[in-house]
Design a protein around this motif. Structure first.
Motif, PDB file in Angstrom:
ATOM      1  N   ILE A   8       0.849  -1.199   0.000  1.00 21.29           N
ATOM      2  CA  ILE A   8       0.000   0.000   0.000  1.00 21.29           C
ATOM      3  C   ILE A   8       0.876   1.238   0.000  1.00 21.29           C
ATOM      4  N   THR A   9       0.607   2.156  -0.904  1.00 17.29           N
ATOM      5  CA  THR A   9       1.363   3.409  -0.935  1.00 17.29           C
ATOM      6  C   THR A   9       0.646   4.473  -0.098  1.00 17.29           C
ATOM      7  N   THR A  33       4.243   2.147   2.237  1.00 15.43           N
ATOM      8  CA  THR A  33       5.226   3.162   1.865  1.00 15.43           C
ATOM      9  C   THR A  33       4.837   4.523   2.416  1.00 15.43           C
ATOM     10  N   VAL A  34       5.856   5.267   2.804  1.00 14.43           N
ATOM     11  CA  VAL A  34       5.680   6.622   3.324  1.00 14.43           C
ATOM     12  C   VAL A  34       6.872   7.462   2.891  1.00 14.43           C
ATOM     13  N   ARG A  35       6.764   8.744   3.101  1.00 21.13           N
ATOM     14  CA  ARG A  35       7.907   9.632   2.918  1.00 21.13           C
ATOM     15  C   ARG A  35       8.540  10.007   4.254  1.00 21.13           C
ATOM     16  N   PHE A  51       4.067  -5.597   9.903  1.00 20.79           N
ATOM     17  CA  PHE A  51       4.091  -4.300   9.217  1.00 20.79           C
ATOM     18  C   PHE A  51       5.512  -3.994   8.795  1.00 20.79           C
ATOM     19  N   ILE A  52       5.690  -3.846   7.491  1.00 18.27           N
ATOM     20  CA  ILE A  52       6.998  -3.543   6.915  1.00 18.27           C
ATOM     21  C   ILE A  52       6.908  -2.161   6.288  1.00 18.27           C
ATOM     22  N   SER A  53       7.655  -1.226   6.832  1.00 22.20           N
ATOM     23  CA  SER A  53       7.597   0.144   6.325  1.00 22.20           C
ATOM     24  C   SER A  53       8.737   0.387   5.343  1.00 22.20           C
ATOM     25  N   GLU A  54       8.405   1.055   4.262  1.00 21.68           N
ATOM     26  CA  GLU A  54       9.383   1.379   3.225  1.00 21.68           C
ATOM     27  C   GLU A  54       9.245   2.854   2.854  1.00 21.68           C
ATOM     28  N   LYS A  55      10.362   3.486   2.624  1.00 20.03           N
ATOM     29  CA  LYS A  55      10.346   4.891   2.234  1.00 20.03           C
ATOM     30  C   LYS A  55      10.222   4.999   0.725  1.00 20.03           C
ATOM     31  N   LEU A  56       9.289   5.832   0.269  1.00 25.48           N
ATOM     32  CA  LEU A  56       9.089   5.990  -1.172  1.00 25.48           C
ATOM     33  C   LEU A  56       8.420   7.313  -1.484  1.00 25.48           C
ATOM     34  N   ASN A  82      -2.874   1.336  -4.695  1.00 28.77           N
ATOM     35  CA  ASN A  82      -2.310   2.638  -5.050  1.00 28.77           C
ATOM     36  C   ASN A  82      -3.141   3.709  -4.356  1.00 28.77           C
ATOM     37  N   ASN A  83      -2.606   4.244  -3.286  1.00 28.91           N
ATOM     38  CA  ASN A  83      -3.347   5.217  -2.483  1.00 28.91           C
ATOM     39  C   ASN A  83      -2.699   6.587  -2.462  1.00 28.91           C
ATOM     40  N   ALA A  84      -1.378   6.650  -2.606  1.00 29.59           N
ATOM     41  CA  ALA A  84      -0.665   7.927  -2.477  1.00 29.59           C
ATOM     42  C   ALA A  84      -1.199   8.945  -3.477  1.00 29.59           C
ATOM     43  N   GLY A  85      -1.464  10.140  -3.002  1.00 33.33           N
ATOM     44  CA  GLY A  85      -1.954  11.196  -3.870  1.00 33.33           C
ATOM     45  C   GLY A  85      -2.449  12.377  -3.049  1.00 33.33           C
TER      46      GLY A  85
END
Length: 279
Positions: A8-9, A33-35, A51-56, A82-85
Motif C-alpha cells: 500500500i502506498t 510506503t511513506v515519505r 508491518f513492513i515500512s518502506e520509504k518511497l 495505489n493510495n498515495a496522492g
C-alpha cells in the motif's frame, strides 16, 4: 480466511492509514510506503512482525521499480493498493507549471508505474488484485479542479485497459471512487493555487469545501476502508466501486447526462461515414 500480503502506498494518513490499521488488526501483512517514518512509528512498534515500512516518493520512478522489485522478490504480493496522492485546487490559469507537473507525477504517473512494476510478479504467480484509489472526480468534473480531474480521469482510463489485459492471468483490478471523506486529503494535504480575483465565484467554490467550519464531509474513512478490504475477496473483482451516497448520485446523474449528449449526436456521427453504397 487466508491471510494476505498487501503493498500500500501512502500509509501515513487518510485511506492508507485506515486500510493499514484494519488489515494489521485482522492479522494480514502490510508493506506500507511513506515519505516520513515518524508518522507511522506507532504501527512500526505495535506490529513488528506484520508491518513492513518502506520509504518511497511515488514521483521517483526509478525508486518505484527498485522498491517493487525488492519487496516482490521477498514476499508474494497478493494486493497492491495505489493510495498515495493529493488534491490540487485552482483554475487552470492559476496553476503554476510546477504544480501541474507535480500532481501528474504523483496522482497519475506514480500509480501507473506502481502497477507496471507489480504486473510481472502477479502474472508469474497467476494471481493478484490491484486496487486503485481514484475518486468520483474520475467521472465527474467541477470547476477549480481541472488538474486533479486530469489525473483521475487519466488513471481510470489506464486501469480500465489494464484490467482487460491482465484478466487472463487471474489478476483483478478495482477502481475505487470515494466521495468526500473526513481525511487529510480535504483538511490538511490539499494544495491551493494562488488565486486570480477574476475567478471568484463558482470556480473558487472549493474554498468553502476545504474549510471544516462550513461542515464536514459525509464519508467515514474507516467504513470506506472496510468496504475496500472486503472487495479484495470479491470474484470477479468489481471494476468500479463508488463509496458514498452523494458521490454515487452525482456520478449517475453525470453519466446519464453524458449518454444523452452522445445519443443526440447520432445523425452527426453518421454523417461523417462513407455512404454504404460507396466502395
Amino acid at each position: 480466511m487466508t491471510k494476505k500480503t498487501w503493498l500500500i502506498t501512502g500509509v501515513s494518513s487518510g485511506f492508507g492509514h485506515a486500510l493499514t490499521t484494519q488489515l494489521l488488526e485482522k492479522g494480514d501483512t502490510v508493506i506500507g510506503t511513506v515519505r516520513n517514518f515518524a508518522k507511522i512509528q506507532d504501527l512500526i512498534e505495535q506490529y513488528p512482525d506484520t508491518f513492513i515500512s518502506e520509504k518511497l516518493d511515488v514521483t521517483d520512478v526509478p525508486a518505484i521499480h527498485t522498491l517493487v522489485n525488492k519487496v516482490a522478490s521477498e514476499h508474494k504480493i497478493d494486493v497492491l493498493v495505489n493510495n498515495a496522492g493529493y488534491g490540487l485546487f485552482g483554475a487552470a490559469e492559476e496553476l503554476s507549471d510546477e504544480q501541474v507537473d507535480k500532481i501528474i507525477a504523483t496522482d497519475l504517473t506514480g500509480s501507473i508505474q506502481m502497477i507496471r512494476s507489480i504486473l510481472p510478479y502477479m502474472r508469474q504467480q497467476n494471481s493478484g488484485r490491484i486496487i486503485q484509489i481514484s475518486s468520483y472526480g474520475g467521472q465527474v468534473a467541477y470547476p477549480g479542479n481541472s488538474m486533479y480531474h486530469a489525473a483521475k480521469f487519466g488513471i481510470e482510463g489506464f486501469c480500465e485497459a489494464v484490467a482487460q489485459e491482465v484478466a487472463q492471468f487471474n489478476i483483478g483490478l478495482t477502481i475505487v471512487e470515494p466521495g468526500g471523506a473526513r481525511t487529510e486529503f480535504r483538511y490538511g494535504s490539499a494544495k491551493v493555487a494562488d488565486p486570480i480575483p477574476a475567478y471568484d465565484g463558482p470556480t473558487h467554490a472549493f474554498m468553502k469545501m476545504l474549510d471544516p467550519a462550513n461542515g464536514l464531509a459525509p464519508g467515514d474513512p474507516k467504513r470506506m476502508a472496510s468496504r475496500i478490504i472486503e472487495s479484495a475477496d470479491q470474484t470477479p473483482a468489481p471494476l468500479h466501486m463508488v463509496l458514498g451516497s452523494e458521490a454515487l448520485k452525482n456520478t449517475i446523474e453525470r453519466l446519464e447526462t453524458r449518454v444523452a449528449e452522445y445519443k443526440s449526436e447520432t445523425e452527426l456521427a453518421a454523417s461523417t461515414d462513407f455512404p454504404v453504397d460507396e466502395k
